[in-house]
Design a protein around this motif. Structure first.
Motif, PDB file in Angstrom:
ATOM      1  N   THR A 115      37.468 -18.998 -11.618  1.00 36.13           N
ATOM      2  CA  THR A 115      37.141 -17.813 -12.400  1.00 36.13           C
ATOM      3  C   THR A 115      36.044 -18.115 -13.403  1.00 36.13           C
ATOM      4  OG1 THR A 115      39.400 -17.033 -12.191  1.00 36.13           O
ATOM      5  CG2 THR A 115      38.105 -16.094 -13.977  1.00 36.13           C
ATOM      6  N   ARG A 117      34.730 -11.866 -22.600  1.00 32.87           N
ATOM      7  CA  ARG A 117      33.829 -13.007 -22.384  1.00 32.87           C
ATOM      8  C   ARG A 117      32.526 -12.591 -21.726  1.00 32.87           C
ATOM      9  NH1 ARG A 117      38.597 -16.042 -20.925  1.00 32.87           N
ATOM     10  NH2 ARG A 117      38.261 -15.447 -18.772  1.00 32.87           N
ATOM     11  N   VAL A 118      32.571 -11.750 -20.694  1.00 32.05           N
ATOM     12  CA  VAL A 118      31.343 -11.531 -19.923  1.00 32.05           C
ATOM     13  C   VAL A 118      30.600 -10.236 -20.213  1.00 32.05           C
ATOM     14  CG1 VAL A 118      32.131 -12.929 -17.977  1.00 32.05           C
ATOM     15  CG2 VAL A 118      32.486 -10.456 -17.929  1.00 32.05           C
ATOM     16  N   GLN A 131      38.547 -11.784 -19.915  1.00 32.04           N
ATOM     17  CA  GLN A 131      37.342 -11.822 -19.095  1.00 32.04           C
ATOM     18  C   GLN A 131      36.357 -10.750 -19.539  1.00 32.04           C
ATOM     19  OE1 GLN A 131      37.449 -10.734 -14.716  1.00 32.04           O
ATOM     20  NE2 GLN A 131      36.779 -12.861 -14.680  1.00 32.04           N
ATOM     21  N   GLU A 134      32.387 -16.403 -13.778  1.00 31.45           N
ATOM     22  CA  GLU A 134      31.940 -15.765 -15.022  1.00 31.45           C
ATOM     23  C   GLU A 134      30.582 -16.307 -15.455  1.00 31.45           C
ATOM     24  OE1 GLU A 134      35.054 -16.085 -17.913  1.00 31.45           O
ATOM     25  OE2 GLU A 134      36.408 -14.790 -16.772  1.00 31.45           O
ATOM     26  N   THR A 183      37.787  -5.207 -14.067  1.00 27.09           N
ATOM     27  CA  THR A 183      38.674  -6.347 -14.319  1.00 27.09           C
ATOM     28  C   THR A 183      39.964  -5.909 -14.991  1.00 27.09           C
ATOM     29  OG1 THR A 183      38.892  -8.489 -15.402  1.00 27.09           O
ATOM     30  CG2 THR A 183      37.467  -6.890 -16.469  1.00 27.09           C
ATOM     31  N   CYS A 231      37.575 -11.926  -9.503  1.00 23.48           N
ATOM     32  CA  CYS A 231      38.272 -13.183  -9.775  1.00 23.48           C
ATOM     33  C   CYS A 231      39.777 -13.076  -9.592  1.00 23.48           C
ATOM     34  CB  CYS A 231      37.985 -13.662 -11.196  1.00 23.48           C
ATOM     35  SG  CYS A 231      36.244 -13.818 -11.528  1.00 23.48           S
TER      36      CYS A 231
END
Ligand SMILES: Nc1ncnc2c1ncn2[C@@H]1O[C@H](COP(=O)(O)OP(=O)(O)OP(=O)(O)O)[C@@H](O)[C@H]1O
Ligand SMILES: [Mg+2]
Lengths: 264, 323
Positions: free
Chosen positions: A195, A224-225, A221, A199, A216, A187
């Motif tokens: 982005t 989050r993922v 991020q 995700e 990353t 991303c």
């Protein structure tokens, strides 16, 4: 195809992939020291760390892309479904079909949207038009791109926006039905909305049982993922654990400093 | 030019806004701006002179041969030895036939060599040797290529003055240029295209043929057509290989006959060689008109190649990138 499903369902407990003391040297210069990590299907693992610490280098070991770099030597064991693939005789074509990769810059082929997805399938032996059409649609849906491109499949991939191009690259990887997908800062060239879309895609492919490894620089991020996070520092894998623990209760001082923005 | 003007305008606008511009700074900036304008002016003048000279040559050649250019008899009839009114029909055919044969031989070889050099050869010794050899060959005077062709194809292999000898000499002349052009075209394709193909489990060969070559195709096509222009206008390499005579052609002649247009063992004078020959030993009364007409035809063909190269390259590019 059938054995993919069998393998993924029978390996819920066992890692799909683990590395054992993997090292990388570029023309005799060590870039990555002994790294042992394991990755399970259906989970997302984030690789974080300051620039130049060896995240991409490690990622490229897994699908043997480092073999394409002259002077690069990879040591240790990379075990994919109980097979050590870091050996001379391994069929890299087979491995790369099963372990897909998405790059930092969206890099669709200079072909139509349809061909971008179908092209590798054809060269891996899928010839029937209906089969191809079906797989292309399925992959584009999985990458959340189908609705945006279904009326212009014959247009050039370069007519798409950067975010769409990146999702096309994900679709092209998913088309081969891999059980591991490696993503190197997928991303970093995209805006927040694109982005977010990527995700979502990452989470949904992980729900479908694929093991995702993502590099990353974006800490939000990662939280989050990812389920697991590995922290790299100056060519060493320093700490590996559940994402919540890594960000909430880091054990290593260097990780702590990194998270608090004290360097890198 | 425009960006220089913009900078100048922006500089003028900004100047009053700055509270107290440093005197030194303004002086330096002023000097730089003058320098920029003078340099731009000189460069523009040089380019102007070159363009005027080139356009003048082209216009002169076209104007001298204009009447012949639209004369169907001139374009189709056979040349005359002693009286006026001859044409350049066989020469025109020979030029295109030799060009097609040369491209048929040299394009695949050059493509293969360029692919090997960029994708397979270990970078270092081998590629360096090959690069040096190619540079040297591409700067070889074409008369040397022609004499080599005469010794090898015409005399040693006993092919005589023939289309085949000529096409092979032109191939030798064309390959170094083509290899370089194709190599550059392949190297200009971003590396990530190849990586993407390899990461999908394609072989290096598949990555090259299905990803790299198509992506480089616009540049390759442009390069091939431009080299075709050079080959088409080449005389020195052909004088002693394809020869200086143009047998009367007849499509009904059997393939082994020297009159059959496609017989590769017949001598074949081309347009460029024709210009050279009639000017050095021609005795026809309308010599200068024939010469001017031939030159104009040659020029129009080469201009056409140039335009085709641009149009085809751009059209392919647009098709591939949808821009
Ligand atoms: N192709 C290469 N040849 C030589 N050295 C390399 C190569 N690729 C990476 N390196 C070196 O290996 C080390 C690790 O690089 P790597 O690209 O893996 O870092 P990274 O963690 O991915 O950094 P970034 O976050 O900036 O992408 C660096 O010191 C780099 O200079
Ligand atoms: Mg990196």
């Amino acid at each position: 195809m059938t054995d993919t499903t069998k393998l993924t369902s029978s390996t819920v407990q066992n890692p799909v992939l683990h590395t054992h003391d993997v090292t990388v040297d570029y023309s005799g210069k060590r870039a990555l020291n002994e790294t042992s990590l394991s990755f399970e299907s259906g989970t997302v693992t984030a690789l974080i760390g300051p620039s130049g610490c060896g995240k991409s280098t490690f990622l490229r070991c897994i699908n043997l892309m480092n073999r394409e770099i002259p002077g690069c030597v990879v040591g240790g064991k990379i075990v994919y479904h109980d097979i050590n693939v870091n050996t001379k005789g391994i069929d890299t074509l087979w491995l790369r079909k099963r372990v897909g990769m998405v790059f930092q810059q969206p890099n669709p082929f200079r072909k139509s949207i349809y061909e971008n997805v179908a092209f590798a399938l054809k060269s891996h032996g899928m010839t029937k038009k209906e089969e191809l059409d079906e797989r292309v649609e399925k992959s584009l849906r999985a990458a959340a791109l189908w609705d945006e491109v279904k009326d212009k499949l014959r247009d050039s991939a370069y007519a798409l926006s950067g975010g769409q191009q990146q999702r096309l690259c994900i679709a092209r990887t998913l088309a081969l039905q891999p059980d591991v997908v490696l993503m190197d800062e997928p991303c970093s060239a995209l805006d927040p909305i694109a982005t977010f879309a990527i995700e979502e895609t990452i989470s949904s492919i992980a729900r479908n049982g694929i093991c995702v490894v993502i590099v990353t620089h974006n800490m939000e991020q990662a939280t989050r993922v990812s389920n697991k996070t590995a922290f790299f520092y100056l060519g060493h894998m320093v700490e590996f654990g559940d994402t919540a623990q890594i960000f909430g209760a880091p054990k290593d001082q260097r990780l702590n400093d990194y998270l608090n923005g004290r360097f890198g | 030019m425009t960006s220089a003007q913009e900078t100048a305008v922006a500089g003028e606008k900004n100047a009053p806004n700055q509270s107290m511009p440093n005197a030194d700074y303004t002086a330096t900036a002023h000097k730089a701006r003058v320098q920029d304008k003078v340099a731009t002016g000189i460069l523009a003048a040089i380019v102007g002179v070159i363009i005027v000279a080139l356009v003048a040559i082209i216009v002169y050649i076209l104007a001298s041969g204009a009447s012949k250019l639209v004369d169907v008899h001139f374009l189709t009839a056979k040349p005359e030895q002693f009286k006026a009114g001859g044409g350049i029909g066989p020469e025109l055919f020979n030029s295109f036939y030799l060009l097609v044969l040369t491209l048929l031989i040299s394009v695949p070889i050059s493509l293969g060599a360029a692919i090997f050099l960029t994708q397979y050869a270990p970078q270092g010794r081998i590629t360096n040797i090959a690069k040096t050899a190619i540079e040297t060959l591409s700067s070889l005077p074409s008369i040397v290529v022609g004499l080599f062709g005469m010794l090898t194809f015409v005399l040693t292999l006993h092919w005589g003055f023939s289309i085949l000898s000529g096409a092979l000499a032109l191939t030798m002349f064309n390959i170094p240029i083509l290899v370089r052009v194709i190599q550059q075209a392949l190297e200009a394709v971003p590396r990530d295209q190849r990586d993407a193909a390899l990461a999908l489990g394609l072989t290096r060969w598949e990555a090259t043929m299905h990803v790299l070559v198509p992506a480089a195709m616009p540049a390759i096509v442009t390069g091939v057509v431009l080299s075709a222009g050079r080959v088409f206008g080449e005389a020195a390499a052909l004088i002693y290989t394809a020869g200086q005579s143009a047998p009367v052609l007849s499509w009904s002649a059997p393939i082994w006959s020297l009159s059959n247009p496609l017989n590769v063992f017949r001598p074949a004078e081309t347009l460029a060689v024709h210009i050279w020959k009639i000017n050095s030993e021609g005795v026809v009364p309308d010599l200068s008109a024939v010469s001017a007409g031939t030159a104009a035809v040659l020029m129009v063909c080469i201009l056409a190649f140039d335009i085709i190269a641009r149009v085809a390259g751009r059209a392919l590019e647009r098709k591939l990138t949808a821009e």
